[in-house]
Design a protein around this motif. Sequence first.
Motif, PDB file in Angstrom:
ATOM      1  N   VAL A  88       0.764  -1.195   0.123  1.00  0.00           N
ATOM      2  CA  VAL A  88      -0.020  -0.002  -0.057  1.00  0.00           C
ATOM      3  C   VAL A  88       0.843   1.277   0.026  1.00  0.00           C
ATOM      4  CG1 VAL A  88      -1.804   1.420   1.319  1.00  0.00           C
ATOM      5  CG2 VAL A  88      -1.853  -1.302   1.195  1.00  0.00           C
TER       6      VAL A  88
ATOM      7  N   LEU B 244       0.512  10.652  -1.728  1.00  0.00           N
ATOM      8  CA  LEU B 244       0.510  11.241  -0.327  1.00  0.00           C
ATOM      9  C   LEU B 244       1.525  12.274  -0.231  1.00  0.00           C
ATOM     10  CD1 LEU B 244      -0.359   8.378   2.122  1.00  0.00           C
ATOM     11  CD2 LEU B 244      -1.953   9.817   0.931  1.00  0.00           C
TER      12      LEU B 244
ATOM     13  N   VAL C 191       0.705  16.363   0.217  1.00  0.00           N
ATOM     14  CA  VAL C 191       1.441  17.208   1.580  1.00  0.00           C
ATOM     15  C   VAL C 191       2.109  18.339   1.005  1.00  0.00           C
ATOM     16  CG1 VAL C 191       2.801  17.086   3.370  1.00  0.00           C
ATOM     17  CG2 VAL C 191       1.152  15.147   3.153  1.00  0.00           C
TER      18      VAL C 191
ATOM     19  N   THR D 290      -5.133  15.038   1.136  1.00  0.00           N
ATOM     20  CA  THR D 290      -4.621  13.670   0.888  1.00  0.00           C
ATOM     21  C   THR D 290      -5.833  12.819   0.419  1.00  0.00           C
ATOM     22  OG1 THR D 290      -4.672  13.099   2.929  1.00  0.00           O
ATOM     23  CG2 THR D 290      -2.738  14.173   2.319  1.00  0.00           C
TER      24      THR D 290
ATOM     25  N   LEU E  68      -6.425  10.029   1.790  1.00  0.00           N
ATOM     26  CA  LEU E  68      -7.023   9.360   2.635  1.00  0.00           C
ATOM     27  C   LEU E  68      -8.313  10.201   3.426  1.00  0.00           C
ATOM     28  CD1 LEU E  68      -4.016   8.408   4.708  1.00  0.00           C
ATOM     29  CD2 LEU E  68      -5.520   7.076   3.725  1.00  0.00           C
ATOM     30  N   MET E  69      -8.266  11.403   2.978  1.00  0.00           N
ATOM     31  CA  MET E  69      -9.574  12.088   3.513  1.00  0.00           C
ATOM     32  C   MET E  69     -10.530  12.207   2.425  1.00  0.00           C
ATOM     33  SD  MET E  69      -8.379  12.739   6.384  1.00  0.00           S
ATOM     34  CE  MET E  69      -9.417  13.789   7.409  1.00  0.00           C
ATOM     35  N   GLN E  70     -10.496  11.704   1.295  1.00  0.00           N
ATOM     36  CA  GLN E  70     -11.346  11.689   0.288  1.00  0.00           C
ATOM     37  C   GLN E  70     -12.336  10.354   0.138  1.00  0.00           C
ATOM     38  OE1 GLN E  70      -8.855  12.635  -2.896  1.00  0.00           O
ATOM     39  NE2 GLN E  70      -8.694  14.602  -2.337  1.00  0.00           N
ATOM     40  N   LYS E  71     -13.523  10.555  -0.721  1.00  0.00           N
ATOM     41  CA  LYS E  71     -14.343   9.237  -0.761  1.00  0.00           C
ATOM     42  C   LYS E  71     -13.927   8.680  -1.988  1.00  0.00           C
ATOM     43  CE  LYS E  71     -18.228  11.063   1.595  1.00  0.00           C
ATOM     44  NZ  LYS E  71     -19.446  10.887   1.973  1.00  0.00           N
TER      45      LYS E  71
ATOM     46  N   ALA F 128      -7.470   3.800  -2.419  1.00  0.00           N
ATOM     47  CA  ALA F 128      -6.574   3.027  -1.478  1.00  0.00           C
ATOM     48  C   ALA F 128      -7.204   1.670  -1.170  1.00  0.00           C
ATOM     49  CB  ALA F 128      -6.387   3.788  -0.316  1.00  0.00           C
ATOM     50  N   ILE F 129      -8.430   1.588  -1.145  1.00  0.00           N
ATOM     51  CA  ILE F 129      -8.922   0.342  -0.693  1.00  0.00           C
ATOM     52  C   ILE F 129      -8.727  -0.955  -1.603  1.00  0.00           C
ATOM     53  CG2 ILE F 129     -11.358  -0.575  -0.211  1.00  0.00           C
ATOM     54  CD1 ILE F 129     -12.020   1.861   1.181  1.00  0.00           C
TER      55      ILE F 129
ATOM     56  N   THR G  56      -5.483  -2.012  -1.427  1.00  0.00           N
ATOM     57  CA  THR G  56      -5.280  -2.737   0.037  1.00  0.00           C
ATOM     58  C   THR G  56      -5.816  -4.297  -0.060  1.00  0.00           C
ATOM     59  OG1 THR G  56      -5.407  -0.637   1.065  1.00  0.00           O
ATOM     60  CG2 THR G  56      -5.489  -2.631   2.529  1.00  0.00           C
TER      61      THR G  56
ATOM     62  N   VAL H 224     -16.815   5.369  -1.203  1.00  0.00           N
ATOM     63  CA  VAL H 224     -16.922   4.653   0.151  1.00  0.00           C
ATOM     64  C   VAL H 224     -18.308   4.145   0.585  1.00  0.00           C
ATOM     65  CG1 VAL H 224     -16.219   4.481   2.344  1.00  0.00           C
ATOM     66  CG2 VAL H 224     -14.636   5.528   0.784  1.00  0.00           C
TER      67      VAL H 224
ATOM     68  N   MET I  13     -19.051   2.228   6.062  1.00  0.00           N
ATOM     69  CA  MET I  13     -17.868   2.404   6.294  1.00  0.00           C
ATOM     70  C   MET I  13     -17.607   3.911   6.819  1.00  0.00           C
ATOM     71  SD  MET I  13     -15.792   0.086   3.577  1.00  0.00           S
ATOM     72  CE  MET I  13     -14.089   0.781   4.090  1.00  0.00           C
ATOM     73  N   GLU I  14     -18.406   4.713   6.686  1.00  0.00           N
ATOM     74  CA  GLU I  14     -18.203   6.158   6.730  1.00  0.00           C
ATOM     75  C   GLU I  14     -18.536   6.518   8.188  1.00  0.00           C
ATOM     76  OE1 GLU I  14     -19.377   9.410   4.408  1.00  0.00           O
ATOM     77  OE2 GLU I  14     -20.190   7.910   3.039  1.00  0.00           O
ATOM     78  N   SER I  15     -17.581   7.552   8.627  1.00  0.00           N
ATOM     79  CA  SER I  15     -17.516   8.046  10.195  1.00  0.00           C
ATOM     80  C   SER I  15     -19.037   8.493  10.354  1.00  0.00           C
ATOM     81  CB  SER I  15     -16.573   9.234  10.003  1.00  0.00           C
ATOM     82  OG  SER I  15     -17.130   9.803  11.194  1.00  0.00           O
TER      83      SER I  15
ATOM     84  N   ILE J 140     -14.026  10.797   7.775  1.00  0.00           N
ATOM     85  CA  ILE J 140     -13.082   9.793   7.400  1.00  0.00           C
ATOM     86  C   ILE J 140     -14.169   8.566   7.224  1.00  0.00           C
ATOM     87  CG2 ILE J 140     -11.970   9.082   9.437  1.00  0.00           C
ATOM     88  CD1 ILE J 140      -9.224   9.398   7.749  1.00  0.00           C
ATOM     89  N   ASP J 141     -13.389   7.786   6.326  1.00  0.00           N
ATOM     90  CA  ASP J 141     -13.956   6.628   6.117  1.00  0.00           C
ATOM     91  C   ASP J 141     -13.233   5.327   6.858  1.00  0.00           C
ATOM     92  OD1 ASP J 141     -11.985   5.055   4.196  1.00  0.00           O
ATOM     93  OD2 ASP J 141     -12.758   6.919   3.121  1.00  0.00           O
ATOM     94  N   LEU J 142     -13.710   4.326   6.834  1.00  0.00           N
ATOM     95  CA  LEU J 142     -13.091   3.307   7.887  1.00  0.00           C
ATOM     96  C   LEU J 142     -11.744   2.844   7.615  1.00  0.00           C
ATOM     97  CD1 LEU J 142     -13.255   0.791   9.698  1.00  0.00           C
ATOM     98  CD2 LEU J 142     -14.289  -0.656   8.024  1.00  0.00           C
TER      99      LEU J 142
ATOM    100  N   PHE K  45     -13.352   3.305  15.520  1.00  0.00           N
ATOM    101  CA  PHE K  45     -14.281   3.805  14.691  1.00  0.00           C
ATOM    102  C   PHE K  45     -15.692   3.428  14.663  1.00  0.00           C
ATOM    103  CE2 PHE K  45     -16.070   3.806  10.195  1.00  0.00           C
ATOM    104  CZ  PHE K  45     -15.700   4.905   9.858  1.00  0.00           C
TER     105      PHE K  45
END
Lengths: 199, 199, 199
Positions: free
Chosen positions: B115, B123, B127, B133, B135-138, B142-143, B146, B188, B192-194, C17-19, C65
């Motif tokens: 990953v 990333l 930055v 980044t 990681l903060m997008q929908k 990355a999924i 992984t 996402v 899986m969302e917050s 953020i997502d999971l 989470f």
Amino acid sequence: MVAFAVTAVLAVTPKGIDLFGACVLGIITACGGGTVRDVILGVPVFWSEDQNYLWVALIASLVAFYGNRLVSRRDVYLLMLYIDGIGVSLFAIQAAHKVLALQFAVPFGPVVLGVITAIGGGLIRDVLAGNTTLLMQKELYAIPVTIGCVLYVLLFGWFPDEGNAIGVGCVLFTFAFRAAAIHWKLTVPAWMESRAKET
Amino acid sequence: MVAFAVTAVLAVTPKGIDLFGACVLGIITACGGGTVRDVILGVPVFWSEDQNYLWVALIASLVAFYGNRLVSRRDVYLLMLYIDGIGVSLFAIQAAHKVLALQFAVPFGPVVLGVITAIGGGLIRDVLAGNTTLLMQKELYAIPVTIGCVLYVLLFGWFPDEGNAIGVGCVLFTFAFRAAAIHWKLTVPAWMESRAKET
Amino acid sequence: MVAFAVTAVLAVTPKGIDLFGACVLGIITACGGGTVRDVILGVPVFWSEDQNYLWVALIASLVAFYGNRLVSRRDVYLLMLYIDGIGVSLFAIQAAHKVLALQFAVPFGPVVLGVITAIGGGLIRDVLAGNTTLLMQKELYAIPVTIGCVLYVLLFGWFPDEGNAIGVGCVLFTFAFRAAAIHWKLTVPAWMESRAKET
């Protein structure tokens, strides 16, 4: 080194930082680039062999933090910018020389790692402090350094016996370029700028 | 690689970057992830052994910068996104394979470093460029990577003799997943969302 | 470790953020600092030798989470802050001890790397999540850690036979300092603040 830490502290104080943060950022700016270089090279980091680097960076940060009113005076600050220019030039060519001597990924390695050594610490500082990094700014900072390193590698390849003269010459060239950029407030020429904005 | 550097340059040009910064960010995006992987593994960085990686990234960045109008056309950009998806899939599984072969921290190491190799460069670019980044997008980026790496490690553990077939299969799987995400603009899933935002 | 990952997830969930991102940032926060330390030391990264660190960080992130509503309750969160304080103290002194044992760049190395181990992961998280890093905040977080590491190195130099007692003492000292900072909401004293804002 001294100027690195000083300009670092000055760059962050307007945002309101405390003594501790200022010292951390001062040390990171001064030593961060070289640390990344040594890690990529796979050699012991330079400050593990001579800790005076860390002491100098720490003391310069302390002085800059408390002498803030003095060093943020326009003329003193300008002086610091020039000293920073000398530092950057020395760091970059020194690093290129070190990498060349190790025969690491010539010809790309010395240039890449010379640039990283010179500007890496400043990049890490800007990221941690939440400032815009110099890559996104128009100031001529990284470009003189890169050209200096490229020159050094090229000249050294052609005249391997003249190492010292070439080194001194490239440091002077890089500094002169940077000093000109400071003095005349040079920015990136138009043909090098992104044309995306027009569309 | 090529697509990495190209999408990198395209991602930053709207903010108004110069040629030099574009090349630096293009190279970092293309080579940064693999560099971090090799440093963590404690092996020589990959571009010190084959500098073609750096050349390709540099040239692709130059082309993307000057060919900006062309590559930012909607259809060409979409094509680049798909090529980027192939690149990410290849990079990730290749890295997982390299780490598995070194027997480094199996089973976690190959996944983590796969990953990192695939998304690490992007990333660092975000930055340094001051973007949000991924990681903060929908977006699903990355999924798939992984899941592909996890699959590879699992399947390789069960059928160690079928390494090649598994590798090809996982690259295809990862790319298919990513391509589906691009095509149908998948994001996402809700579970899986917050949930913090509700409160 | 657990608290590291938990506070990390909590720190980022408000931004939505997502999971997957939550787990990545949880693992980075928990393991990032130690990884940087090991890379600078030139030793194998700690989680390659004992992957339980990664498992614990992953599971804690998942729990945080999904248990978000619970852990974001004021009292549970406060408890987490204290546990995080214990974690930071342990990490820092353990790291200082490891570096001292390797005789790496004494006396600066153990302090610098102790601080990096303790706060490095959190810094990387903040940078990736686009938050203000703790270096720019007034909370007393890094300062207790640094003083604890300095104390440890000094005391260990004076009484090398009392390693264990000194270690325990410094962890307790660091934690007590941090706990006091949490309880009384201590911030950086005025004499340590930047005076630049006055001008």
